[in-house]
Design an enzyme around this catalytic site. Sequence first.
Site, PDB file in Angstrom:
ATOM      1  N   GLY A  14       0.781  -1.248   0.000  1.00 21.26           N
ATOM      2  CA  GLY A  14       0.000   0.000   0.000  1.00 21.26           C
ATOM      3  C   GLY A  14       0.807   1.288   0.000  1.00 21.26           C
ATOM      4  N   ASN A  16       1.679   2.993  -2.602  1.00 19.04           N
ATOM      5  CA  ASN A  16       1.004   3.908  -3.544  1.00 19.04           C
ATOM      6  C   ASN A  16      -0.284   4.465  -2.940  1.00 19.04           C
ATOM      7  OD1 ASN A  16       2.324   4.172  -6.328  1.00 19.04           O
ATOM      8  ND2 ASN A  16       2.508   1.979  -5.893  1.00 19.04           N
ATOM      9  N   MET A  88      -3.743  -7.320  -7.232  1.00 21.33           N
ATOM     10  CA  MET A  88      -3.288  -8.445  -8.040  1.00 21.33           C
ATOM     11  C   MET A  88      -4.438  -9.351  -8.478  1.00 21.33           C
ATOM     12  SD  MET A  88      -0.399  -7.390  -8.265  1.00 21.33           S
ATOM     13  CE  MET A  88       1.257  -7.973  -8.390  1.00 21.33           C
ATOM     14  N   LYS A  89      -5.526  -8.756  -8.923  1.00 18.72           N
ATOM     15  CA  LYS A  89      -6.675  -9.532  -9.412  1.00 18.72           C
ATOM     16  C   LYS A  89      -7.128  -8.921 -10.727  1.00 18.72           C
ATOM     17  CE  LYS A  89      -7.627 -12.839  -6.867  1.00 18.72           C
ATOM     18  NZ  LYS A  89      -7.772 -14.158  -7.450  1.00 18.72           N
ATOM     19  N   ILE A  90      -7.644  -9.760 -11.592  1.00 17.83           N
ATOM     20  CA  ILE A  90      -8.168  -9.260 -12.864  1.00 17.83           C
ATOM     21  C   ILE A  90      -9.577  -8.717 -12.619  1.00 17.83           C
ATOM     22  CG2 ILE A  90      -8.873  -9.961 -15.208  1.00 17.83           C
ATOM     23  CD1 ILE A  90      -5.897 -10.246 -14.955  1.00 17.83           C
ATOM     24  N   ASN A 105      -4.570   1.919 -13.668  1.00 14.36           N
ATOM     25  CA  ASN A 105      -3.681   0.965 -12.999  1.00 14.36           C
ATOM     26  C   ASN A 105      -2.244   1.473 -13.065  1.00 14.36           C
ATOM     27  OD1 ASN A 105      -2.776  -1.627 -11.921  1.00 14.36           O
ATOM     28  ND2 ASN A 105      -2.076  -2.106 -14.000  1.00 14.36           N
ATOM     29  N   HIS A 107       1.684   0.173 -13.200  1.00 12.99           N
ATOM     30  CA  HIS A 107       2.428  -1.046 -13.524  1.00 12.99           C
ATOM     31  C   HIS A 107       3.929  -0.756 -13.514  1.00 12.99           C
ATOM     32  CE1 HIS A 107       2.999  -5.049 -15.143  1.00 12.99           C
ATOM     33  NE2 HIS A 107       3.890  -4.528 -15.959  1.00 12.99           N
TER      34      HIS A 107
HETATM   35  C1  GAR Z   1       3.658  -1.408  -7.282  1.00 10.64           C
HETATM   36  O1  GAR Z   1       5.027  -1.366  -7.589  1.00 10.64           O
HETATM   37  C2  GAR Z   1       2.842  -1.621  -8.543  1.00 10.64           C
HETATM   38  O2  GAR Z   1       3.429  -1.068  -9.683  1.00 10.64           O
HETATM   39  C3  GAR Z   1       2.797  -3.115  -8.636  1.00 10.64           C
HETATM   40  O3  GAR Z   1       2.662  -3.559  -7.311  1.00 10.64           O
HETATM   41  C4  GAR Z   1       3.334  -2.645  -6.453  1.00 10.64           C
HETATM   42  C5  GAR Z   1       2.416  -2.340  -5.286  1.00 10.64           C
HETATM   43  O4  GAR Z   1       3.112  -1.641  -4.304  1.00 10.64           O
HETATM   44  N1  GAR Z   1       1.706  -3.531  -9.456  1.00 10.64           N
HETATM   45  C6  GAR Z   1       1.768  -4.582 -10.253  1.00 10.64           C
HETATM   46  O5  GAR Z   1       2.734  -5.293 -10.345  1.00 10.64           O
HETATM   47  C7  GAR Z   1       0.507  -4.825 -11.053  1.00 10.64           C
HETATM   48  N2  GAR Z   1       0.768  -5.641 -12.165  1.00 10.64           N
HETATM   49  P1  GAR Z   1       2.350  -0.952  -3.096  1.00 10.64           P
HETATM   50  O6  GAR Z   1       1.368  -1.975  -2.532  1.00 10.64           O
HETATM   51  O7  GAR Z   1       3.439  -0.610  -2.101  1.00 10.64           O
HETATM   52  O8  GAR Z   1       1.646   0.268  -3.621  1.00 10.64           O
END
Ligand code: GAR
Length: 187
Positions: A14, A16, A88-90, A105, A107
């Site tokens: 979390g 972000n 991490m879910k579609i 999203n 990435h």
């Molecule tokens: C982030 O780096 C995001 O880009 C990635 O998960 C992390 C979550 O970090 N997302 C993916 O890989 C989606 N395909 P966070 O929980 O600390 O925000």
Amino acid sequence: MVKKNACVFISGYGSNLKSLIDNSRKENFPVNISLVVSNNINAKGLLHAKKNCIPYLIVNTKKRNFENSILKMIKKHKIVLICLAGYMKIISKNFLNKYRKKIINIHPSLLPKYKGLNTYERVIKNNEKKTGCTVHFVNEKLDSGKLIVQKSFFIKKKDKTDVLKIKTQKLEKRAFPEAIIKIYRYS
Ligand code: GAR
């Protein structure tokens, strides 16, 4: 400025989510984070929702119509933007059809390169010179919707996956808020 209501979907740490909550405190930021959704009851990110008194919903994705409970909450909180931040879910087609162009999203790669999982490992393996992060609209295809903001950095020879992750996630904290500002710039 009347702020719009946004929701953040998480599965894990979390960071972000925290950054978006911090940005939403700024006067000129276009959205408030009004709801957090997690598919993981143990997601550390839920602490940010709790600390900031933001309503949150934990869903069990093994239940057939778990998305209906999300849709219900989204309606209740008048959400107009959904931010996937490490979710991490579609998202199902049915859900997407209801919130088309309203789901974004983040990435950890320079899309269209390295869609899917294990991006850092693949970037290193392919001896890429640059990598970074992308914020994009979500459509039916994995990590394939229209790009909103992309940020990149040059990879140093000694950089391993852990360093790439740190550098990428640092850029994410600028890219995600910038993307939201860009979406609402002319509204
Ligand atoms: C982030 O780096 C995001 O880009 C990635 O998960 C992390 C979550 O970090 N997302 C993916 O890989 C989606 N395909 P966070 O929980 O600390 O925000």
